[in-house]
Scaffold this motif. Structure first.
Motif, PDB file in Angstrom:
ATOM      1  N   PRO A 298     -11.670  14.381  19.965  1.00 54.74           N
ATOM      2  CA  PRO A 298     -12.814  13.633  20.501  1.00 54.74           C
ATOM      3  C   PRO A 298     -13.957  13.482  19.501  1.00 54.74           C
ATOM      4  N   ILE A 299     -14.152  14.524  18.673  1.00 51.68           N
ATOM      5  CA  ILE A 299     -15.231  14.465  17.670  1.00 51.68           C
ATOM      6  C   ILE A 299     -14.912  13.399  16.630  1.00 51.68           C
ATOM      7  N   ILE A 300     -13.672  13.396  16.129  1.00 55.63           N
ATOM      8  CA  ILE A 300     -13.269  12.415  15.113  1.00 55.63           C
ATOM      9  C   ILE A 300     -13.422  10.993  15.642  1.00 55.63           C
ATOM     10  N   TYR A 301     -12.902  10.748  16.845  1.00 54.38           N
ATOM     11  CA  TYR A 301     -12.946   9.385  17.390  1.00 54.38           C
ATOM     12  C   TYR A 301     -14.365   8.965  17.780  1.00 54.38           C
ATOM     13  N   SER A 302     -15.197   9.933  18.171  1.00 62.46           N
ATOM     14  CA  SER A 302     -16.596   9.610  18.505  1.00 62.46           C
ATOM     15  C   SER A 302     -17.394   9.262  17.255  1.00 62.46           C
ATOM     16  N   VAL A 303     -17.125   9.992  16.169  1.00 62.30           N
ATOM     17  CA  VAL A 303     -17.871   9.775  14.922  1.00 62.30           C
ATOM     18  C   VAL A 303     -17.378   8.527  14.189  1.00 62.30           C
ATOM     19  N   THR A 305     -15.277   5.952  15.343  1.00 58.70           N
ATOM     20  CA  THR A 305     -15.026   4.706  16.075  1.00 58.70           C
ATOM     21  C   THR A 305     -16.322   4.229  16.716  1.00 58.70           C
ATOM     22  N   LYS A 306     -16.853   3.136  16.191  1.00 60.05           N
ATOM     23  CA  LYS A 306     -18.163   2.638  16.616  1.00 60.05           C
ATOM     24  C   LYS A 306     -18.194   2.317  18.103  1.00 60.05           C
ATOM     25  N   GLN A 307     -17.129   1.684  18.611  1.00 67.12           N
ATOM     26  CA  GLN A 307     -17.101   1.281  20.013  1.00 67.12           C
ATOM     27  C   GLN A 307     -17.140   2.495  20.947  1.00 67.12           C
ATOM     28  N   ILE A 308     -16.410   3.548  20.586  1.00 69.10           N
ATOM     29  CA  ILE A 308     -16.409   4.772  21.405  1.00 69.10           C
ATOM     30  C   ILE A 308     -17.779   5.431  21.360  1.00 69.10           C
ATOM     31  N   ARG A 309     -18.359   5.485  20.162  1.00 65.50           N
ATOM     32  CA  ARG A 309     -19.675   6.101  19.998  1.00 65.50           C
ATOM     33  C   ARG A 309     -20.722   5.374  20.833  1.00 65.50           C
ATOM     34  N   LYS A 310     -20.702   4.044  20.790  1.00 70.53           N
ATOM     35  CA  LYS A 310     -21.662   3.241  21.559  1.00 70.53           C
ATOM     36  C   LYS A 310     -21.456   3.418  23.059  1.00 70.53           C
ATOM     37  N   ALA A 311     -20.187   3.493  23.478  1.00 71.88           N
ATOM     38  CA  ALA A 311     -19.882   3.641  24.914  1.00 71.88           C
ATOM     39  C   ALA A 311     -20.354   5.002  25.437  1.00 71.88           C
ATOM     40  N   ILE A 312     -20.169   6.058  24.604  1.00 67.08           N
ATOM     41  CA  ILE A 312     -20.602   7.406  25.019  1.00 67.08           C
ATOM     42  C   ILE A 312     -22.129   7.457  25.114  1.00 67.08           C
ATOM     43  N   LEU A 313     -22.815   6.898  24.107  1.00 67.80           N
ATOM     44  CA  LEU A 313     -24.279   6.881  24.134  1.00 67.80           C
ATOM     45  C   LEU A 313     -24.792   6.079  25.317  1.00 67.80           C
ATOM     46  N   SER A 314     -24.133   4.962  25.584  1.00 68.59           N
ATOM     47  CA  SER A 314     -24.529   4.130  26.727  1.00 68.59           C
ATOM     48  C   SER A 314     -24.368   4.875  28.044  1.00 68.59           C
TER      49      SER A 314
END
Length: 319
Positions: A298-303, A305-314
């Motif tokens: 999850p850390i690798i894909y969050s850091v 992958t821009k789309q995942i990072r934006k979705a988590i922050l949102s």
């Protein structure tokens, strides 16, 4: 008569079809189990929350309903399964010194542990195929990786897992077990269990070898072949900037593959060649082998992958 009866009872307990196994925590550090449980709890909490968050954002965000993210959700589900399957026995030992487990419970734990490991390996192959199609044949990407085909691939992974895992575990039922039945890890692991059997385990070893060939032996070459095709396609791009941009979409997957296979290979090498190494090394590596992928994926894909990072922050900021 009484000593003879006692001897018969001892003999009956020493050889059994329904034994009780003793799990091992951190050898030599039993006095510090309560303190050692703190980092383990942090790692389990990170794995559970991280993978749950990935699943939640992919389900909630319509923009993430694409093949790459469907496979990522499968990876997170497999990681959650791996975490839950070993968490109870590991924390039970560290907190309560509850190190006894019956053969039936051992088989159930091995079904989920080996099953989710097999599933995760299959998902990594599917993700490699996804990246290969996206880079080598982008115009046909949506027509090749349709929702129906993704469902087929998911079902194939589940069927392979069940077909390979169930016979392996059913072959444990007829075995007799002798002695104290002390396992090397804080969870039941098939090679570890069959070592304790005092009856013929040739069928178990052959079945285990077949399973290894049909999982790691098939999946690893498939991933390598996918990346050979990807590299060949990337090198044909004239612009260095475009090459970097295209290949950067594979970085997260390469990270996931590395943290899945490197601990597995390291643990195998230690078991085979590092028998003189302290038992604590074997124990820690065995725990890290199952904890690293669920914690780091999850850390690798969050850091990365821009789309995942934006979705988590949102989702966290409720925007």
């Amino acid at each position: 008569m009484l000593p003879v009866q006692e001897n018969m009872e001892i003999l009956g307990n020493s050889t059994s079809k329904f034994p009780t196994f003793l799990l091992t925590g951190i050898p030599g550090l039993e006095f510090a189990h309560a303190w050692i449980s703190i980092p383990f709890c942090c790692l389990y909490a990170t794995a559970l929350s991280g993978n749950s968050m990935i699943l939640l954002v992919i389900i909630a965000q319509q923009s993430l309903h694409e093949p790459m993210y469907y496979f990522l959700s499968m990876l997170s589900a497999a990681d959650l399964g791996l975490t839950v399957s070993t968490m109870s026995t590991t924390l039970g030992i560290l907190w309560f010194d509850a190190n006894e487990i019956s053969l039936h419970m051992c088989i159930i734990q091995m079904f989920f542990l080996h099953g989710f490991t097999c599933t995760e390996s299959g998902v990594l192959v599917a993700m490699a195929f996804d990246r290969c199609v996206a880079i080598c044949d982008p115009l046909r990407y949506t027509s090749i990786l349709t929702n129906y085909r993704i469902i087929q691939m998911g079902l194939l992974m589940v069927i392979r897992t069940v077909v390979l895992t169930v016979p392996l575990l059913l072959l444990l039922k007829p075995l007799n077990f002798c002695g104290r039945n002390v396992l090397s890890h804080s969870y039941c692991y098939h090679p570890d269990v069959i070592k304790l059997a005092c009856s013929d385990t040739q069928a178990n070893s052959i079945c285990g070898l077949i399973d290894l060939i049909l999982t790691t032996g098939v999946d690893t070459p498939c991933i390598v072949l996918s990346y050979i095709l990807i590299i060949h396609s990337v090198l044909s791009i004239s612009s260095p900037r475009e090459r970097h941009k295209v290949f950067s979409t594979c970085v997260s997957h390469l990270g996931a593959v590395s943290i899945f296979y490197i601990p597995m290979i390291s643990l195998s090498l230690v078991h085979r060649y590092g028998r003189s190494a302290p038992k604590v090394v074997h124990s820690m590596m065995a725990n890290m082998y199952l904890l690293f992928p669920p914690v780091l994926n999850p850390i690798i894909y969050s850091v990365k992958t821009k789309q995942i990072r934006k979705a988590i922050l949102s989702l966290l900021l409720m925007k």
